[in-house]
Write a protein that holds these residues in place. Structure first.
Motif, mmCIF file in Angstrom:
data_model
loop_
_atom_site.group_PDB
_atom_site.id
_atom_site.type_symbol
_atom_site.label_atom_id
_atom_site.label_comp_id
_atom_site.label_asym_id
_atom_site.label_seq_id
_atom_site.Cartn_x
_atom_site.Cartn_y
_atom_site.Cartn_z
ATOM 1 N N LEU A 1 0.857 -1.178 0.000
ATOM 2 C CA LEU A 1 0.000 0.000 0.000
ATOM 3 C C LEU A 1 0.895 1.230 0.000
ATOM 4 N N PRO A 2 0.781 2.095 -1.003
ATOM 5 C CA PRO A 2 1.668 3.251 -1.086
ATOM 6 C C PRO A 2 1.604 4.147 0.144
ATOM 7 N N LEU A 3 2.732 4.774 0.439
ATOM 8 C CA LEU A 3 2.849 5.748 1.528
ATOM 9 C C LEU A 3 2.473 5.158 2.881
ATOM 10 N N ASN A 4 2.851 3.926 3.073
ATOM 11 C CA ASN A 4 2.666 3.288 4.376
ATOM 12 C C ASN A 4 3.499 4.030 5.417
ATOM 13 N N ALA A 5 2.902 4.310 6.547
ATOM 14 C CA ALA A 5 3.566 5.120 7.565
ATOM 15 C C ALA A 5 4.820 4.466 8.129
ATOM 16 N N SER A 6 4.946 3.141 8.016
ATOM 17 C CA SER A 6 6.106 2.446 8.574
ATOM 18 C C SER A 6 7.221 2.259 7.555
ATOM 19 N N LYS A 7 7.071 2.870 6.387
ATOM 20 C CA LYS A 7 8.049 2.692 5.319
ATOM 21 C C LYS A 7 8.450 4.047 4.745
ATOM 22 N N PRO A 8 9.506 4.079 3.931
ATOM 23 C CA PRO A 8 9.839 5.343 3.263
ATOM 24 C C PRO A 8 8.707 5.813 2.356
ATOM 25 N N LEU A 9 8.869 6.961 1.759
ATOM 26 C CA LEU A 9 7.755 7.649 1.116
ATOM 27 C C LEU A 9 7.794 7.582 -0.407
ATOM 28 N N GLY A 10 8.664 6.736 -0.954
ATOM 29 C CA GLY A 10 8.796 6.655 -2.396
ATOM 30 C C GLY A 10 8.251 5.368 -2.970
ATOM 31 N N TYR A 11 9.024 4.760 -3.878
ATOM 32 C CA TYR A 11 8.606 3.584 -4.631
ATOM 33 C C TYR A 11 9.466 2.389 -4.230
ATOM 34 N N VAL A 12 8.822 1.254 -3.974
ATOM 35 C CA VAL A 12 9.548 0.050 -3.558
ATOM 36 C C VAL A 12 10.387 -0.478 -4.717
ATOM 37 N N CYS A 13 11.624 -0.806 -4.433
ATOM 38 C CA CYS A 13 12.550 -1.301 -5.441
ATOM 39 C C CYS A 13 12.322 -2.790 -5.689
ATOM 40 N N LYS A 14 12.138 -3.171 -6.955
ATOM 41 C CA LYS A 14 11.976 -4.574 -7.324
ATOM 42 C C LYS A 14 13.314 -5.289 -7.557
ATOM 43 N N LYS A 15 14.295 -4.550 -8.045
ATOM 44 C CA LYS A 15 15.553 -5.185 -8.444
ATOM 45 C C LYS A 15 16.220 -5.870 -7.258
ATOM 46 N N GLY A 16 16.439 -7.170 -7.377
ATOM 47 C CA GLY A 16 17.076 -7.909 -6.308
ATOM 48 C C GLY A 16 16.180 -8.195 -5.129
ATOM 49 N N PHE A 17 14.877 -7.928 -5.273
ATOM 50 C CA PHE A 17 13.922 -8.112 -4.168
ATOM 51 C C PHE A 17 13.278 -9.491 -4.247
ATOM 52 N N SER A 18 13.256 -10.191 -3.132
ATOM 53 C CA SER A 18 12.572 -11.484 -3.046
ATOM 54 C C SER A 18 11.759 -11.564 -1.769
ATOM 55 N N GLY A 19 10.437 -11.703 -1.924
ATOM 56 C CA GLY A 19 9.605 -11.897 -0.740
ATOM 57 C C GLY A 19 9.911 -13.198 -0.036
ATOM 58 N N GLU A 20 10.316 -14.199 -0.804
ATOM 59 C CA GLU A 20 10.646 -15.501 -0.228
ATOM 60 C C GLU A 20 11.838 -15.407 0.717
ATOM 61 N N ARG A 21 12.763 -14.510 0.405
ATOM 62 C CA ARG A 21 13.991 -14.373 1.194
ATOM 63 C C ARG A 21 14.022 -13.018 1.890
ATOM 64 N N PHE A 22 12.879 -12.620 2.390
ATOM 65 C CA PHE A 22 12.679 -11.242 2.815
ATOM 66 C C PHE A 22 13.732 -10.759 3.813
ATOM 67 N N SER A 23 13.976 -11.492 4.856
ATOM 68 C CA SER A 23 14.916 -11.021 5.875
ATOM 69 C C SER A 23 16.112 -11.943 6.051
ATOM 70 N N GLN A 24 16.130 -13.072 5.336
ATOM 71 C CA GLN A 24 17.263 -13.997 5.407
ATOM 72 C C GLN A 24 17.624 -14.408 3.983
ATOM 73 N N ASP A 25 18.361 -13.534 3.333
ATOM 74 C CA ASP A 25 18.621 -13.697 1.904
ATOM 75 C C ASP A 25 20.026 -14.236 1.673
ATOM 76 N N TYR A 26 20.121 -15.323 0.932
ATOM 77 C CA TYR A 26 21.420 -15.912 0.595
ATOM 78 C C TYR A 26 21.750 -15.724 -0.881
ATOM 79 N N THR A 27 21.058 -14.796 -1.549
ATOM 80 C CA THR A 27 21.361 -14.490 -2.943
ATOM 81 C C THR A 27 22.657 -13.687 -3.028
ATOM 82 N N ASP A 28 23.552 -14.081 -3.919
ATOM 83 C CA ASP A 28 24.780 -13.327 -4.110
ATOM 84 C C ASP A 28 24.462 -11.903 -4.561
ATOM 85 N N ARG A 29 25.260 -10.942 -4.116
ATOM 86 C CA ARG A 29 25.065 -9.534 -4.475
ATOM 87 C C ARG A 29 26.027 -9.159 -5.602
#
Length: 603
Positions: free
Chosen positions: A396-424
């Motif tokens: 939901l845009p402009l959620n008070a608990s998040k920044p005020l812009g646009y969520v970045c998709k690049k490199g984003f995985s909901g499956e690995r939300f807080s424990q990500d083992y994807t190489d950077r």
């Protein structure tokens, strides 16, 4: 440099065995100089420390492309001051010590020359990396080429070395590394999740491409050297690119135009993802908890930083024209998604092609009602839905608990939300292409259509952007070729943390950073639950009116209402007399007995 830091470094030299066991470091009871530095395993174990210390920047709030959730970034808004101490300085020198220690102690290891030189090359690569980082921030810095032997070592008080000397040492280190490191093809069969990310000949050449372009343009636009010198750096970048071509890297294209640009960040196979040139390894894949090396970049994409509206506006429209020239601009916007070329449902294009953009835009930021929120959506075999069920629900845009812009998709995985083992990915072929185009233009003042096809248009072809950049197109539409090459770079590398170094070397930070930090479009029906414009008395103070102003101040460049302003213009500044370089910590100046001098303007 700070004596306490040096004491810590000297202690670390004797306890490197605290390195992660996953990196195959030798037994904690066996590591002394008397019985170490004897075998290939010893040299590899020592170099593993270089990889453990290397920590890629998660997100960079210093420029105008990303906005944070918490306090404004003091570098970005110009409110920074001279620190007593800074990890930007001390950490870099700690890492350089690690490299120097290896280079001295492994120099006579009784192993085959090719084996010894491979690991010396790894140390030289990382030494060059950290010295380049220091030069980018501080300019002239002390060039220390040996490990310290104690707190009375005279090098502790050495003055700053001219940046040109430091950069030439970087080139020398990287040329040695390019000669002795394995090539890309030799790494295709490497399956170990950490060994496959060891630096290669390509890594060394790719870093030279980056350094040469940075130094050439930095010296040119800041008038720090004569034309012969800055052109030599650009030529070094171009020559390194041409050597790198022999390694046969290529843009990632698996899955086709609608998927490949996103999938490349999840495909970790050296044989299938030839776009990767240098990457930080995480894993083992599929393992979480204390037995894994993890990062939280996906979490940061959602919670810690967002993409600014200013960054959104860099993207071309589907006709190949910028916002200032395209008849496809859709105004006024009624939905959050209109800036991205879609209706509020998240998948219907605006009628008549209005608002249609460079395909990389909707691939790079999340729409409201984005189809990618489907929990089963996968890219490159990885679930990339926005937060799996139970992890916070839909966006939901402009959620008070998040920044005020646009969520970045690049490199984003909901499956690995807080424990990500994807190489950077740190350096990739896409960056090399656009770097070569820029270097060509800067050194020649022109670029041919064939060179544009090899570089800019190859990037556009990958995503199905059907309008090529040509000299004829630029002339017919009144486009500045330099600015269009820079735009292509900014868009292609969005949220890959190259924007701040770019605006510094181009000497445009004084123009872009004092502007407001602009967030997303507000629509009450789309915004987070419970938010009512009518019930919020502060709304006129935070959101633009129909002219893009707040209180008579042009906070957004265009006449668009209800754009959320994260930081107003009057809270931001940039002093070109000092802010192009970091201030040197006062402790470093004091400990050098004043041999290290402060950067201009910092008092």
């Amino acid at each position: 440099m700070k004596k306490s830091i040096i004491l810590s470094i000297l202690c670390l030299a004797a306890v490197w065995t605290g390195c992660d066991d996953m990196l195959n470091v030798t037994s904690k009871t066996d590591f002394t100089d008397n019985n170490f530095w004897k075998t290939e395993d010893d040299l590899k174990a020592a170099c593993n420390r270089l990889y453990q210390q290397f920590a890629p920047l998660d997100y960079d709030l210093r420029a105008d492309d990303q906005v944070g959730r918490f306090n404004p970034n003091v570098i970005s808004n110009g409110s920074w001051s001279i620190p007593a101490q800074s990890s930007d300085w001390t950490n870099a020198y700690a890492y350089i010590f690690t490299a120097n220690n290896i280079l001295v102690k492994a120099a006579d290891a009784p192993v085959d020359e090719s084996v010894r030189n491979r690991y010396l090359s790894e140390a030289r690569f990382f030494r060059a990396w950290h010295y380049f980082d220091l030069v980018c921030k501080y300019g002239d810095v002390p060039l220390v080429m040996k490990p310290f032997t104690g707190t009375t070592d005279p090098e502790l008080k050495m003055a700053r070395t001219p940046r040109e000397t430091v950069i030439q040492q970087c080139y020398e280190d990287l040329a040695f590394a390019a000669e002795w490191l394995p090539g890309r093809a030799a790494m295709e069969a490497v399956n170990d999740e950490f060994d496959r990310r060891r630096v290669t000949r390509s890594s060394a050449l790719g870093l030279m491409v980056r350094i040469g372009l940075h130094e050439g343009t930095m010296l040119k636009y800041h008038n720090l050297s004569n034309e012969t010198v800055w052109k030599a750096h650009l030529q070094k970048s171009m020559d390194s690119y041409n050597l790198l071509k022999a390694e046969r890297h290529q843009l990632y294209a698996i899955g086709g135009a609608s998927v490949a640009y996103l999938a490349l960040f999840f495909d970790e196979g050296n044989s299938s993802n030839r776009e990767v040139i240098f990457s930080k390894a995480y894993g083992p894949n599929g393992v979480t908890g204390s037995n894994a090396s993890l990062h939280a970049h996906s979490y940061s994409c959602d919670v810690n930083f967002n993409i600014t509206r200013s960054m959104i506006d860099y993207y071309l429209y589907a006709d190949g024209l910028p916002r200032e020239k395209s008849p496809l601009v859709f105004m006024p916007e009624a939905s959050f998604n209109h800036a991205l070329g879609y209706e509020s449902d998240g998948f219907t294009p605006i009628a008549g092609g209005m608002g249609a953009r460079d395909p990389r835009l909707p691939m790079s930021v999340l729409l409201f009602n984005d189809p990618q929120q489907d929990e089963e959506t996968t890219i490159g075999g990885v679930r990339v839905s926005y937060r799996l069920t139970g992890q916070g629900g839909v966006y939901l845009p402009l959620n008070a608990s998040k920044p005020l812009g646009y969520v970045c998709k690049k490199g984003f995985s909901g499956e690995r939300f807080s424990q990500d083992y994807t190489d950077r990915i740190i350096i990739r072929w896409g960056e090399m292409l656009i770097s070569y185009a820029e270097a060509l233009y800067e050194i020649n003042g022109s670029i041919t259509d064939a060179q544009l096809d090899e570089t800019v248009n190859a990037l556009r072809d990958r995503v199905g952007f059907a309008v090529p950049l040509t000299n004829t197109f630029a002339a017919a539409n009144g486009l500045d070729m330099r600015e269009e090459i820079r735009r292509e770079r900014t868009v292609e590398l969005m949220a890959e943390n190259r924007r701040y170094p770019d605006i510094i070397r181009w000497k445009i930070a004084e123009s872009v950073l004092p502007k407001a930090m602009v967030g997303a479009k507000f629509n009450e029906a789309e915004a987070f639950n419970g938010y009512s414009q009518a019930a919020d008395p502060t709304f006129p103070e935070l959101f633009t009116d129909a002219s893009g102003k707040i209180g008579g101040v042009q906070e957004y460049d265009y006449p668009e209402a209800n754009i959320r302003i994260a930081e107003k213009t009057n809270t931001r500044r940039f002093d070109p007399a000092k802010d192009y370089f970091y201030p040197i910590p006062t402790y470093e100046i004091a400990q050098s007995d004043g041999n290290i001098t402060q950067n201009p303007g910092w008092h």
